[in-house]
Scaffold this motif. Structure first.
Motif, PDB file in Angstrom:
ATOM      1  N   PHE A  72       9.003  34.701  11.705  1.00  0.00           N
ATOM      2  CA  PHE A  72       8.233  33.483  11.714  1.00  0.00           C
ATOM      3  C   PHE A  72       7.028  33.616  11.217  1.00  0.00           C
ATOM      4  N   VAL A  73       6.150  32.610  10.402  1.00  0.00           N
ATOM      5  CA  VAL A  73       4.802  32.926   9.934  1.00  0.00           C
ATOM      6  C   VAL A  73       4.163  31.580  10.005  1.00  0.00           C
ATOM      7  N   TYR A  74       2.844  31.928  10.639  1.00  0.00           N
ATOM      8  CA  TYR A  74       2.152  30.817  10.973  1.00  0.00           C
ATOM      9  C   TYR A  74       0.980  30.486   9.672  1.00  0.00           C
ATOM     10  N   VAL A  75       0.699  29.454   9.168  1.00  0.00           N
ATOM     11  CA  VAL A  75      -0.050  29.419   8.190  1.00  0.00           C
ATOM     12  C   VAL A  75      -1.114  27.959   8.335  1.00  0.00           C
ATOM     13  N   GLN A 135       0.576  34.958  17.400  1.00  0.00           N
ATOM     14  CA  GLN A 135       1.601  34.232  17.868  1.00  0.00           C
ATOM     15  C   GLN A 135       2.057  34.181  19.250  1.00  0.00           C
ATOM     16  N   ASP A 136       2.794  33.344  19.780  1.00  0.00           N
ATOM     17  CA  ASP A 136       2.874  33.364  21.409  1.00  0.00           C
ATOM     18  C   ASP A 136       4.512  34.179  21.477  1.00  0.00           C
ATOM     19  N   ASN A 137       5.386  33.935  20.711  1.00  0.00           N
ATOM     20  CA  ASN A 137       6.827  34.447  21.204  1.00  0.00           C
ATOM     21  C   ASN A 137       6.891  34.510  22.952  1.00  0.00           C
ATOM     22  N   LEU A 138       6.678  33.423  23.417  1.00  0.00           N
ATOM     23  CA  LEU A 138       7.039  33.391  24.938  1.00  0.00           C
ATOM     24  C   LEU A 138       8.451  32.816  25.114  1.00  0.00           C
ATOM     25  N   LYS A 139       9.345  33.810  25.748  1.00  0.00           N
ATOM     26  CA  LYS A 139      10.506  33.633  26.103  1.00  0.00           C
ATOM     27  C   LYS A 139      10.909  32.916  27.348  1.00  0.00           C
ATOM     28  N   GLU A 152       2.264  27.787  19.793  1.00  0.00           N
ATOM     29  CA  GLU A 152       1.772  26.438  20.450  1.00  0.00           C
ATOM     30  C   GLU A 152       0.389  26.281  19.730  1.00  0.00           C
ATOM     31  N   GLY A 153       0.421  25.084  18.769  1.00  0.00           N
ATOM     32  CA  GLY A 153      -0.885  24.977  18.230  1.00  0.00           C
ATOM     33  C   GLY A 153      -1.654  23.491  18.326  1.00  0.00           C
ATOM     34  N   GLU A 154      -2.662  23.154  17.636  1.00  0.00           N
ATOM     35  CA  GLU A 154      -3.277  21.743  17.806  1.00  0.00           C
ATOM     36  C   GLU A 154      -2.467  20.836  17.342  1.00  0.00           C
ATOM     37  N   TYR A 155      -1.409  21.032  16.104  1.00  0.00           N
ATOM     38  CA  TYR A 155      -0.652  19.926  15.407  1.00  0.00           C
ATOM     39  C   TYR A 155       0.833  20.097  15.812  1.00  0.00           C
ATOM     40  N   PHE A 156       1.356  21.119  16.105  1.00  0.00           N
ATOM     41  CA  PHE A 156       2.825  21.259  16.564  1.00  0.00           C
ATOM     42  C   PHE A 156       2.910  22.232  17.314  1.00  0.00           C
TER      43      PHE A 156
END
Length: 224
Positions: A72-75, A135-139, A152-156
């Motif tokens: 997973f890649v956050y951009v 990144q979160d990766n909260l299980k 978990e970001g500002e937009y989604f």
């Protein structure tokens, strides 16, 4: 894919008169061995960035990253990026198509023309120096459902769900966007039973009431 960057909301509003910029993220559905993406750059200042661009020293400037299936890649907006060959992604993004191309590998079309670049705009909106976002990766485990929050970001907010059996999932947001990336199962409500399978995309609306998900399914789930 060219090396490109998207503006943030402020730049989009003030300079282009568009409602929003573009932050996005990618889930790697499949890829070739040793596949790579471009994510960010290695310049420590805008002056160094400009010098490397002027000299065409792209290998020194651009930051590459090997990826594999399931990554997973956050951009965030302002991040230089490009998707390499042999990669299939599922993208979640702000609803915007504003793109500034920095570099297109000197490719030409059938008429021998290069694609338009937007060097001035790209350098105006890029983040410098590049910032790596954690990144979160909260299980969490809900009986037969394993939920991993990827970001978990500002937009989604984006999750990876893995279901083995039947689970009731509480709807704590206004809606859910769901993409089935593997397996087959059913969405069960008081009114209907709907079969879903790999490649299907659907919305869980706020008005759905109580519902169950049943089957062996792997899903990417998002909400605002």
């Amino acid at each position: 894919m060219s090396v490109q960057v998207h503006p943030d909301d402020q730049y989009a509003d003030e300079s282009i008169h568009k409602p929003c910029g573009k932050t996005e993220c990618w889930y790697i559905l499949d890829c070739e061995e040793d596949a790579e993406i471009i994510i960010g750059h290695q310049a420590q200042s805008r002056e160094e960035f400009q010098q490397l661009v002027n000299r065409g020293e792209w290998s020194k400037l651009l930051q590459s990253l090997k990826v594999k299936k399931g990554d997973f890649v956050y951009v965030p907006s302002g991040t230089l990026h490009s998707i390499g060959k042999g990669i299939v992604i599922l993208e979640t993004q702000q609803s915007s198509d504003i793109t500034f191309r920095l570099y297109d590998y000197d490719r030409v079309d059938q008429e021998g023309k290069k694609r338009e670049l937007h060097l001035e705009q790209a350098m105006a909106v890029m983040t410098c120096p590049h910032k790596q976002v954690m990144q979160d990766n909260l299980k969490e485990r809900l009986k037969n459902l394993e939920s991993t929050r990827l970001i978990e970001g500002e937009y989604f907010t984006v999750y990876h769900w893995k279901l083995e059996g039947r689970a009731q999932v509480p709807l704590t947001t206004g809606f859910l966007l769901v993409s089935v990336i593997n397996g087959m199962g059913q969405i069960v409500t008081k009114e209907s039973v709907s079969t879903v399978k790999k490649g299907d995309n659907f919305i869980v609306p706020a008005t759905i009431g109580e519902y169950f998900v049943d089957g062996d399914l792997e899903m990417i789930v998002s909400h605002t």
